[in-house]
Design an enzyme around this catalytic site. Structure first.
Site, PDB file in Angstrom:
ATOM      1  N   ALA A   1      38.756  40.815  41.153  1.00 44.98           N
ATOM      2  CA  ALA A   1      39.054  42.192  40.736  1.00 44.98           C
ATOM      3  C   ALA A   1      37.807  43.066  40.629  1.00 44.98           C
ATOM      4  O   ALA A   1      37.788  44.038  39.871  1.00 44.98           O
ATOM      5  CB  ALA A   1      39.816  42.195  39.404  1.00 44.98           C
TER       6      ALA A   1
ATOM      7  N   GLU B   1      36.349  45.331  46.070  1.00 44.23           N
ATOM      8  CA  GLU B   1      37.662  45.567  46.665  1.00 44.23           C
ATOM      9  C   GLU B   1      38.055  47.039  46.836  1.00 44.23           C
ATOM     10  O   GLU B   1      38.843  47.338  47.740  1.00 44.23           O
ATOM     11  CB  GLU B   1      38.732  44.868  45.817  1.00 44.23           C
ATOM     12  CG  GLU B   1      38.604  43.361  45.835  1.00 44.23           C
ATOM     13  CD  GLU B   1      39.381  42.706  44.712  1.00 44.23           C
ATOM     14  OE1 GLU B   1      39.776  41.555  44.867  1.00 44.23           O
ATOM     15  OE2 GLU B   1      39.587  43.365  43.670  1.00 44.23           O
TER      16      GLU B   1
END
Length: 316
Positions: free
Chosen positions: A62, A247
């Site tokens: 994450a 990400e």
């Protein structure tokens, strides 16, 4: 979670809870330790992640590893720096090795564990209140593509990206992460197709022979990445006011899909196509070619009443 040791020869060993998988996490942790302890980067050594040195760690996922582990390393190094400050003030011209050895002989603790928990987050779905995330990351991409309307193949000629990363811990690493995430997103939008057998339900696009990830020829011929400098560089309460960057740039690859859609619309206008355009992701060569709606495409259509059996593959 982190564990930092200062040795009498001036070297520093850092263990943290993040997993290095090529994203440059160890490099950033070493930089944070060197900056906080005010020592050369060459004196910092990273111990490979293990639960006997950094227990009960958070997953390396994450885009939060630099935030969590970086602040844990900082907190440990800050305590050590404060312990060594009186020696540095007294021994102005001494090397860090001499300072560390002197502190050791005075029985000063030269090891410290660090911990960090992201503050202020906590969202109540029942009350629809609170902070779900500590901060947000923004980015913009502009893509220029060239589409061969006879084959459906395309070339990504140029892409410009500007990304908000706060105060970058390492610009070279962050730019590399942005480029990699963009290429992954571009593949997701253009080549990575799932085809299933309608007879067995088995996934047919398995392995690199059938599942097409981006290659060196698929990435933009001209890829330009810029990092947006913050107007208030110290306003973000993260490690050195940086932001996670692994990400977030992935979806910027969708700019290639929408550029291809514009190219298809231009081709359809030139061919005087009347039917509404329905183009799904990923925009493979087959999808792009059929979407152009010319005379050749019309010749390939099989009337519904003449269709027999089941198709070889079903696209999902």
């Amino acid at each position: 979670m982190s564990l930092v040791h200062v040795y009498m020869d001036g070297s520093v060993l850092v263990a943290h809870g993040g997993t290095e998988m090529g994203q440059g996490l160890h490099t950033k942790m070493a930089q944070i330790a060197a900056e906080t302890l005010d020592v050369p980067l060459s004196t910092i050594f990273i111990s490979e992640t293990a639960t006997n040195t950094a227990a009960n760690t958070s997953p390396t996922a994450a885009s939060a590893s630099s935030d969590l582990n970086g602040y844990a390393v900082y907190n440990a190094c800050k305590v050590l720096a404060d312990r060594l400050r009186p020696y540095r003030e007294r021994m102005h011209d001494a090397s860090f090795a001499t300072i560390a050895k002197t502190a050791y002989l005075d029985r000063v603790k030269l090891s410290e564990a660090g911990h960090y928990a992201t503050p202020d987050i906590g969202f109540s779905w029942a009350e629809n209140s609170g902070l779900l995330y500590f901060y947000f990351t923004q980015g913009v991409a502009l893509a220029e593509v060239e589409l061969d309307v006879l084959t459906g193949s395309h070339t990504t000629r140029r892409v410009d990206i500007i990304m908000d990363v706060g105060r970058s811990l390492n610009k070279a690493i962050d730019i590399g992460q942005i480029e990699g995430a963009f290429a992954q997103g571009q593949g997701w939008c253009t080549t990575e197709e799932f085809l299933y057998s309608p007879a067995t339900g088995r996934l047919l696009t398995q392995g690199p022979g059938n599942y097409k990830i981006p290659s060196a020829l698929d990435i933009p011929r001209d890829l330009r990445v810029s990092l947006m400098e913050p107007e208030q560089p110290n306003a973000l309460k993260t490690i050195f006011s940086s932001k996670g960057i692994g990400e977030p740039p992935l979806f910027l690859g969708a700019s290639v899909f929408f550029a291809l859609r514009d190219a298809v619309m231009a081709a359809r206008k030139n061919n005087d196509a009347k039917s509404p355009l329905h183009m799904e992701c990923p925009a493979t060569a087959e999808v792009l070619r059929m979407a152009c709606e010319d005379d050749i495409v019309e010749l390939t259509r099989i009337p519904h009443e003449q269709r027999q059996g089941v198709p070889f593959a079903v696209r999902i």
